[in-house]
Motif scaffolding. Structure first.
Motif, PDB file in Angstrom:
ATOM      1  N   THR A  67       2.557   3.848  -5.077  1.00  0.00           N
ATOM      2  CA  THR A  67       3.665   3.418  -4.221  1.00  0.00           C
ATOM      3  C   THR A  67       4.971   4.067  -4.685  1.00  0.00           C
ATOM      4  O   THR A  67       6.054   3.536  -4.429  1.00  0.00           O
ATOM      5  CB  THR A  67       3.808   1.885  -4.250  1.00  0.00           C
ATOM      6  OG1 THR A  67       4.007   1.450  -5.608  1.00  0.00           O
ATOM      7  CG2 THR A  67       2.573   1.216  -3.679  1.00  0.00           C
ATOM      8  N   ALA A  68       4.869   5.211  -5.338  1.00  0.00           N
ATOM      9  CA  ALA A  68       6.037   5.862  -5.923  1.00  0.00           C
ATOM     10  C   ALA A  68       6.909   6.573  -4.888  1.00  0.00           C
ATOM     11  O   ALA A  68       8.059   6.913  -5.181  1.00  0.00           O
ATOM     12  CB  ALA A  68       5.602   6.871  -6.982  1.00  0.00           C
ATOM     13  N   ILE A  69       6.380   6.820  -3.687  1.00  0.00           N
ATOM     14  CA  ILE A  69       7.167   7.527  -2.671  1.00  0.00           C
ATOM     15  C   ILE A  69       7.396   6.580  -1.483  1.00  0.00           C
ATOM     16  O   ILE A  69       8.403   5.919  -1.390  1.00  0.00           O
ATOM     17  CB  ILE A  69       6.476   8.832  -2.231  1.00  0.00           C
ATOM     18  CG1 ILE A  69       6.072   9.662  -3.463  1.00  0.00           C
ATOM     19  CG2 ILE A  69       7.405   9.659  -1.339  1.00  0.00           C
ATOM     20  CD1 ILE A  69       5.212  10.849  -3.147  1.00  0.00           C
ATOM     21  N   ASN A  70       6.456   6.525  -0.563  1.00  0.00           N
ATOM     22  CA  ASN A  70       6.544   5.601   0.575  1.00  0.00           C
ATOM     23  C   ASN A  70       5.529   4.482   0.396  1.00  0.00           C
ATOM     24  O   ASN A  70       4.487   4.671  -0.247  1.00  0.00           O
ATOM     25  CB  ASN A  70       6.252   6.325   1.889  1.00  0.00           C
ATOM     26  CG  ASN A  70       7.292   7.378   2.228  1.00  0.00           C
ATOM     27  OD1 ASN A  70       7.289   8.458   1.666  1.00  0.00           O
ATOM     28  ND2 ASN A  70       8.185   7.049   3.139  1.00  0.00           N
ATOM     29  N   TYR A  71       5.808   3.329   0.992  1.00  0.00           N
ATOM     30  CA  TYR A  71       4.839   2.240   0.921  1.00  0.00           C
ATOM     31  C   TYR A  71       5.003   1.295   2.112  1.00  0.00           C
ATOM     32  O   TYR A  71       6.043   1.259   2.771  1.00  0.00           O
ATOM     33  CB  TYR A  71       4.970   1.460  -0.397  1.00  0.00           C
ATOM     34  CG  TYR A  71       6.289   0.755  -0.614  1.00  0.00           C
ATOM     35  CD1 TYR A  71       6.459  -0.590  -0.267  1.00  0.00           C
ATOM     36  CD2 TYR A  71       7.371   1.421  -1.204  1.00  0.00           C
ATOM     37  CE1 TYR A  71       7.665  -1.241  -0.493  1.00  0.00           C
ATOM     38  CE2 TYR A  71       8.572   0.771  -1.433  1.00  0.00           C
ATOM     39  CZ  TYR A  71       8.717  -0.557  -1.080  1.00  0.00           C
ATOM     40  OH  TYR A  71       9.909  -1.207  -1.295  1.00  0.00           O
ATOM     41  N   ARG A 105       0.842  -1.200   0.000  1.00  0.00           N
ATOM     42  CA  ARG A 105       0.000   0.000   0.000  1.00  0.00           C
ATOM     43  C   ARG A 105       0.872   1.244   0.000  1.00  0.00           C
ATOM     44  O   ARG A 105       1.891   1.312   0.701  1.00  0.00           O
ATOM     45  CB  ARG A 105      -0.917   0.023   1.235  1.00  0.00           C
ATOM     46  CG  ARG A 105      -1.795  -1.198   1.378  1.00  0.00           C
ATOM     47  CD  ARG A 105      -2.658  -1.125   2.634  1.00  0.00           C
ATOM     48  NE  ARG A 105      -3.656  -0.070   2.550  1.00  0.00           N
ATOM     49  CZ  ARG A 105      -4.524   0.212   3.527  1.00  0.00           C
ATOM     50  NH1 ARG A 105      -4.510  -0.487   4.655  1.00  0.00           N
ATOM     51  NH2 ARG A 105      -5.404   1.187   3.378  1.00  0.00           N
ATOM     52  N   GLY A 106       0.476   2.258  -0.785  1.00  0.00           N
ATOM     53  CA  GLY A 106       1.216   3.511  -0.837  1.00  0.00           C
ATOM     54  C   GLY A 106       0.911   4.395   0.358  1.00  0.00           C
ATOM     55  O   GLY A 106      -0.192   4.364   0.912  1.00  0.00           O
ATOM     56  N   MET A 107       1.896   5.198   0.746  1.00  0.00           N
ATOM     57  CA  MET A 107       1.757   6.113   1.871  1.00  0.00           C
ATOM     58  C   MET A 107       2.252   7.501   1.456  1.00  0.00           C
ATOM     59  O   MET A 107       3.140   7.622   0.619  1.00  0.00           O
ATOM     60  CB  MET A 107       2.588   5.623   3.079  1.00  0.00           C
ATOM     61  CG  MET A 107       2.303   4.204   3.518  1.00  0.00           C
ATOM     62  SD  MET A 107       3.598   3.564   4.613  1.00  0.00           S
ATOM     63  CE  MET A 107       3.442   4.652   6.021  1.00  0.00           C
ATOM     64  N   LEU A 108       1.680   8.542   2.088  1.00  0.00           N
ATOM     65  CA  LEU A 108       2.083   9.912   1.764  1.00  0.00           C
ATOM     66  C   LEU A 108       2.090  10.767   3.023  1.00  0.00           C
ATOM     67  O   LEU A 108       1.136  10.750   3.801  1.00  0.00           O
ATOM     68  CB  LEU A 108       1.127  10.522   0.734  1.00  0.00           C
ATOM     69  CG  LEU A 108       1.447  11.961   0.296  1.00  0.00           C
ATOM     70  CD1 LEU A 108       2.757  12.012  -0.475  1.00  0.00           C
ATOM     71  CD2 LEU A 108       0.310  12.538  -0.551  1.00  0.00           C
ATOM     72  N   LEU A 109       3.182  11.526   3.219  1.00  0.00           N
ATOM     73  CA  LEU A 109       3.289  12.460   4.335  1.00  0.00           C
ATOM     74  C   LEU A 109       2.939  13.861   3.864  1.00  0.00           C
ATOM     75  O   LEU A 109       3.496  14.358   2.878  1.00  0.00           O
ATOM     76  CB  LEU A 109       4.715  12.452   4.901  1.00  0.00           C
ATOM     77  CG  LEU A 109       5.034  13.518   5.947  1.00  0.00           C
ATOM     78  CD1 LEU A 109       4.226  13.285   7.226  1.00  0.00           C
ATOM     79  CD2 LEU A 109       6.527  13.546   6.256  1.00  0.00           C
ATOM     80  N   ASN A 110       2.017  14.498   4.568  1.00  0.00           N
ATOM     81  CA  ASN A 110       1.696  15.901   4.304  1.00  0.00           C
ATOM     82  C   ASN A 110       2.687  16.757   5.090  1.00  0.00           C
ATOM     83  O   ASN A 110       2.672  16.744   6.325  1.00  0.00           O
ATOM     84  CB  ASN A 110       0.261  16.206   4.746  1.00  0.00           C
ATOM     85  CG  ASN A 110      -0.158  17.623   4.399  1.00  0.00           C
ATOM     86  OD1 ASN A 110       0.614  18.571   4.542  1.00  0.00           O
ATOM     87  ND2 ASN A 110      -1.404  17.784   3.966  1.00  0.00           N
ATOM     88  N   PRO A 111       3.573  17.507   4.432  1.00  0.00           N
ATOM     89  CA  PRO A 111       4.619  18.241   5.148  1.00  0.00           C
ATOM     90  C   PRO A 111       4.108  19.411   5.978  1.00  0.00           C
ATOM     91  O   PRO A 111       4.823  19.900   6.853  1.00  0.00           O
ATOM     92  CB  PRO A 111       5.540  18.723   4.030  1.00  0.00           C
ATOM     93  CG  PRO A 111       4.653  18.828   2.841  1.00  0.00           C
ATOM     94  CD  PRO A 111       3.656  17.710   2.976  1.00  0.00           C
ATOM     95  N   TRP A 124       0.092  11.392   7.975  1.00  0.00           N
ATOM     96  CA  TRP A 124       0.241  10.412   6.914  1.00  0.00           C
ATOM     97  C   TRP A 124      -1.121   9.941   6.438  1.00  0.00           C
ATOM     98  O   TRP A 124      -2.084   9.950   7.201  1.00  0.00           O
ATOM     99  CB  TRP A 124       1.028   9.199   7.399  1.00  0.00           C
ATOM    100  CG  TRP A 124       2.480   9.456   7.658  1.00  0.00           C
ATOM    101  CD1 TRP A 124       3.028   9.971   8.800  1.00  0.00           C
ATOM    102  CD2 TRP A 124       3.572   9.207   6.768  1.00  0.00           C
ATOM    103  NE1 TRP A 124       4.393  10.060   8.682  1.00  0.00           N
ATOM    104  CE2 TRP A 124       4.752   9.586   7.436  1.00  0.00           C
ATOM    105  CE3 TRP A 124       3.649   8.692   5.472  1.00  0.00           C
ATOM    106  CZ2 TRP A 124       6.012   9.476   6.857  1.00  0.00           C
ATOM    107  CZ3 TRP A 124       4.906   8.571   4.895  1.00  0.00           C
ATOM    108  CH2 TRP A 124       6.069   8.960   5.576  1.00  0.00           C
ATOM    109  N   SER A 125      -1.174   9.500   5.190  1.00  0.00           N
ATOM    110  CA  SER A 125      -2.417   8.940   4.657  1.00  0.00           C
ATOM    111  C   SER A 125      -2.083   7.846   3.658  1.00  0.00           C
ATOM    112  O   SER A 125      -0.991   7.812   3.079  1.00  0.00           O
ATOM    113  CB  SER A 125      -3.264  10.028   3.981  1.00  0.00           C
ATOM    114  OG  SER A 125      -2.536  10.637   2.926  1.00  0.00           O
ATOM    115  N   TRP A 126      -3.036   6.936   3.453  1.00  0.00           N
ATOM    116  CA  TRP A 126      -2.888   5.882   2.453  1.00  0.00           C
ATOM    117  C   TRP A 126      -3.202   6.455   1.083  1.00  0.00           C
ATOM    118  O   TRP A 126      -4.140   7.241   0.930  1.00  0.00           O
ATOM    119  CB  TRP A 126      -3.825   4.715   2.732  1.00  0.00           C
ATOM    120  CG  TRP A 126      -3.567   3.961   4.003  1.00  0.00           C
ATOM    121  CD1 TRP A 126      -4.381   3.875   5.089  1.00  0.00           C
ATOM    122  CD2 TRP A 126      -2.418   3.153   4.310  1.00  0.00           C
ATOM    123  NE1 TRP A 126      -3.819   3.077   6.068  1.00  0.00           N
ATOM    124  CE2 TRP A 126      -2.611   2.613   5.604  1.00  0.00           C
ATOM    125  CE3 TRP A 126      -1.252   2.832   3.617  1.00  0.00           C
ATOM    126  CZ2 TRP A 126      -1.674   1.790   6.213  1.00  0.00           C
ATOM    127  CZ3 TRP A 126      -0.315   2.014   4.224  1.00  0.00           C
ATOM    128  CH2 TRP A 126      -0.536   1.492   5.508  1.00  0.00           C
TER     129      TRP A 126
END
Length: 365
Positions: free
Chosen positions: A317-321, A300-306, A311-313
């Motif tokens: 999966t191009a950044i975090n996963y 599953r892909g993950m993304l951090l909002n700076p 974090w959110s799903w």
């Protein structure tokens, strides 16, 4: 201070360096991120006192005073070790900051909102399948979990509070001391959580098939030998046990956002924390794990909002996963000698019931 336009061009220019990500994901993600960065610059770009307010260090406290007297030790490494001495040196310098929730490890604290429920959901389902119901004492009661590269126990403690017996290991002894010190404020938790300064491969020699689950969160991208890591995880897991990994993918977008933006521009994490060459894509990680006896069940892909730090799903999966794999159970090998004997017995059985093979003229009256 960088302008929003310059940040956008820097991220985009760095991304062009690598060519194997689909164009649609790159364009969409870059636009979203550049807008977020622009908001951050507008709010904090010209107010240094606000910006530095985000990243305070631990003040004079019980923990910092204790760490002042902790000895500076060199992390242990062994031949074919997962440990990279340059990585442990970096984390040695940060050992006293694990529990500063607004400091260098802030993204790991906020990641708990995603990774703890992810681990809990999978393991609860496993418990229901094994025991047919929930265990007394917590949702993960009865399970033994290994937290590899536990640092100061940021993930170890929440897993222990869910009822699991957790062992956290890390090659940096000062990080282990910090984890033990922080956990000592909750004696009930320390009945279920233990820490040890050692490497994964050292532990694997003593704990064959000793754990129901292994967690390696934000660890893989700092290791020296992934083959040794995968084999050691397989060795310490029980058949059917779960392996949980969160890490950073190796793409042009991960370079632009995780290194250029997060480290060099926004300073979300210290500069030099990550090496893009050590990142690994989900496809390559899955191939590595399957060659070591695992079956990958989900990615599953993950993304951090700076800006918000949350974090959110996401689908990409191009950044975090996050990845969940299971140690495959060995199929029992048939006993060919016994099978042959049984086959011979079944063949002669009808003849025995009939009193032996029919003689000449049998069946004629």
């Amino acid at each position: 201070m960088y302008s929003a336009k310059r940040i956008y061009l820097t991220c985009l220019g760095a991304g062009v360096k690598y060519q194997h990500l689909t164009k649609s994901v790159e364009v969409a993600s870059t636009i979203i991120y550049s807008r977020t960065v622009s908001r951050w610059v507008t709010e904090y770009g010209h107010h240094s006192h606000k910006r530095h307010g985000f990243w305070r260090n631990i003040h004079q406290s019980v923990m910092s005073r204790a760490m002042r007297h902790a000895s500076t030790t060199v992390a242990r490494a062994a031949p074919q070790s997962t440990v990279d001495p340059s990585e442990t040196k970096k984390f040695q310098l940060l050992a006293g900051k694990w529990w500063d929730v607004q400091g260098e490890f802030a993204p790991l604290h906020s990641m708990n909102d995603l990774r703890v429920p992810f681990i809990r959901c999978v393991l609860e389902d496993n418990l229901l399948n094994m025991h047919g119901g929930r265990q007394w004492g917590g949702p993960l009661s009865g399970l033994r979990i290994l937290d590899v590269g536990c640092g100061g126990g940021v993930l170890t403690e929440p897993l222990g509070r869910l009822g699991a017996d957790v062992l956290g290991i890390d090659p940096v002894e000062d990080s282990i001391r910090m984890a033990e010190l922080h956990g000592s404020f909750d004696p009930a938790l320390m009945e279920r959580v233990q820490y040890r300064a050692c490497t994964l491969e050292e532990l694997s020699e003593e704990e064959a098939e000793g754990f129901d689950a292994v967690v390696a969160s934000e660890v893989v991208e700092h290791l020296a030998d992934l083959d040794t890591f995968a084999c050691s995880c397989h060795q310490v897991l029980k058949p059917g046990g779960s392996l949980f990994i969160t890490t950073i993918s190796k793409t042009n977008l991960s370079y632009a956002l995780a290194i250029v933006a997060a480290e060099q521009i926004l300073r979300i994490v210290p500069s030099g924390t990550h090496d893009w060459e050590k990142f690994i894509s989900p496809v390559d990680l899955e191939r590595l794990l399957e060659s070591s006896g695992f079956f990958v069940e989900s990615v599953r892909g993950m993304l951090l909002n700076p800006v918000t730090g949350s974090w959110s799903w996401i689908e990409s999966t191009a950044i975090n996963y996050a990845l969940h794999a299971v140690k495959q159970r060995e199929e029992p090998q048939p006993d060919y000698a016994q099978s042959a004997a049984e086959t011979e017995g079944h063949t002669s059985e009808p003849e025995a019931r009939a009193g032996g093979p029919p003689g000449p003229g049998a069946g004629h009256n």
